[in-house]
Design a protein around this motif. Structure first.
Motif: not given
Length: 445
Positions: A65-71, A315-331
């Protein structure tokens, strides 16, 4: 109350969009796109406050869903701590994200390669399959077999692996072969039952493998449940049969879970319901609901071991980007704690499925209802006997009507895909069904 300032913001958004934004898969001149300024859960709105139920989940990716507060909070906290870091580092959030993903994968799949989205997940899965074959001394295993009714992304190999029309202007990658997958409603195999469709589709695939030469094929690439092609649930025995063919001929099986994964079918992975274990899993979309661009490949231990002493050529410059990783953990943590995957399963079984079947009994324009979880399609036809698809002009008018009634739909070809976020409630489903009902009543056959 709508103010002139809010109305002006909507007008300004459209003005800027028309002047400067180049949109995908579109002729640019005639575009008239809705303005989306905010969202919460299953609802989005423009600056003026006009609200719509989002039964598209945007591109079938906003599972939580949109804007889940934990994510949102996790992204903000990570941005304050460390906004970016290169992939050639160990980062706690990246590791935690990978650990949560493999915890839901089959046994024997313990490594994750992170990408920027689903298309480059497919690219890298294909690369892994080809290099793995070469590492075993199987020189010449380069072909990738995928279905005509499929979509795998818009990068070099991914778009050529795609089966639909979008492949045709983009056929620059090498070594791609297509075959027909199962689709009983429009069977290529003169099948009359799901069992016949499965058996005949598997026979067709094996003949394609044999005709192409098994020793030339690196990978079979399938969407576990083809999404954009029509939410085509695999018939009994099909995916396990594909697994058996891959094993028989020494071919890597890649399952594309980009759209179907992380709750969409009411399971963590769609393939969990079909008695099959792949060698590589491509994911994106639902893993963090698109809050930050991310995707990846879950890798079997056998294929991962290929690269223990051999350099992985990608390889990719943004592979495992920390903002993306944090959003995965929270989601993923929120989806687990809040029972969101189970909610998707329950809404499909108790609300969406029965509601769509009732609509089909009422409206002759609905040729077939199919789906599971929060992953459904209404196939619309001009004639139920001939199954002639509803024309594009009628589909365009229907989409416009749905939006005018307060529902943001996902349409593809002659279909409405009913794909709300996994957090949808029974009341929201009921509201959407009323809107579909009213709009379908305007269609003249």
């Amino acid at each position: 109350m709508t103010t002139d300032i809010q109305t002006d913001l909507d007008a300004r958004a459209k003005e800027l969009d028309r002047a400067h934004v180049f949109h995908s898969w579109s002729a640019q001149a005639g575009l008239d796109l809705p303005v989306i300024a905010g969202g919460s859960g299953t609802t989005v709105w423009d600056h003026a406050g006009n609200r719509m139920l989002d039964f598209s989940s945007q591109l079938v990716n906003v599972n939580i869903g949109h804007q889940h507060p934990a994510v949102i909070a996790a992204i903000q906290e990570q941005a304050a701590r460390l906004a970016t870091i290169g992939p050639a580092t160990a980062n706690l959030q990246r590791g935690e994200a990978a650990a949560r993903i493999v915890a839901r994968a089959p046994e024997g799949m313990n490594r994750v390669f992170f990408t920027n989205g689903g298309a480059d997940a497919i690219e890298n899965a294909i690369r892994m399959a080809r290099v793995h074959a070469a590492a075993k001394g199987e020189v010449g295993r380069e072909k990738v077999l995928s279905t005509y009714r499929s979509y795998h992304g818009n990068t070099g190999a991914a778009i050529v692996a795609t089966g639909d029309w979008r492949r045709m202007p983009n056929e620059y990658a090498r070594g791609h072969v297509h075959f027909f997958g199962p689709y009983l409603y429009r069977s290529e195999f003169w099948a009359t039952t799901p069992e016949e469709e499965s058996a005949r589709a598997l026979h067709h695939l094996e003949r394609v493998i044999q005709a192409e030469g098994p020793a030339t094929i690196a990978a079979l690439l399938l969407e576990s449940v083809p999404g954009t092609a029509g939410v085509l649930l695999p018939p009994p025995g099909y995916l396990s049969g594909v697994r058996a063919l891959a094993d028989r001929y020494g071919i890597v099986l890649i399952l594309d879970e980009v759209m179907a994964g992380f709750g969409r079918t009411g399971r963590w992975f769609a393939f969990d319901g079909y008695d099959v274990t792949p060698d590589l899993i491509a994911f994106a979309k639902g893993v963090n609901s698109g809050y930050v661009p991310v995707g990846g490949v879950i890798i079997s231990d056998e294929i991962a071991a290929t690269f223990d002493e051999r350099v992985f050529p990608g390889g990719l410059t943004y592979s495992g980007h920390p903002l993306a990783a944090a959003s995965i953990v929270a989601a993923l943590d929120a989806m687990e704690a809040e029972g969101i995957v189970d909610n998707a399963r329950r809404m499909g079984a108790e609300a969406i499925g029965p509601g769509l079947v009732a609509l089909a009994e009422k409206h002759e324009v609905i040729g077939e209802v199919r789906g599971e979880g929060v992953f459904w399609a209404l196939e619309l036809v001009s004639d139920r006997e001939t199954r002639e698809p509803l024309p594009a002009a009628a589909m365009g008018a229907l989409k416009k009507d749905l939006m005018s009634r307060g529902l943001l739909p996902f349409t593809a070809d002659n279909r409405i895909h009913v794909v709300p976020p996994c957090v949808v409630t029974a009341d929201e489903v009921a509201e959407a069904l009323e809107i579909y009902d009213a709009a379908l009543a305007t269609v003249r056959l």
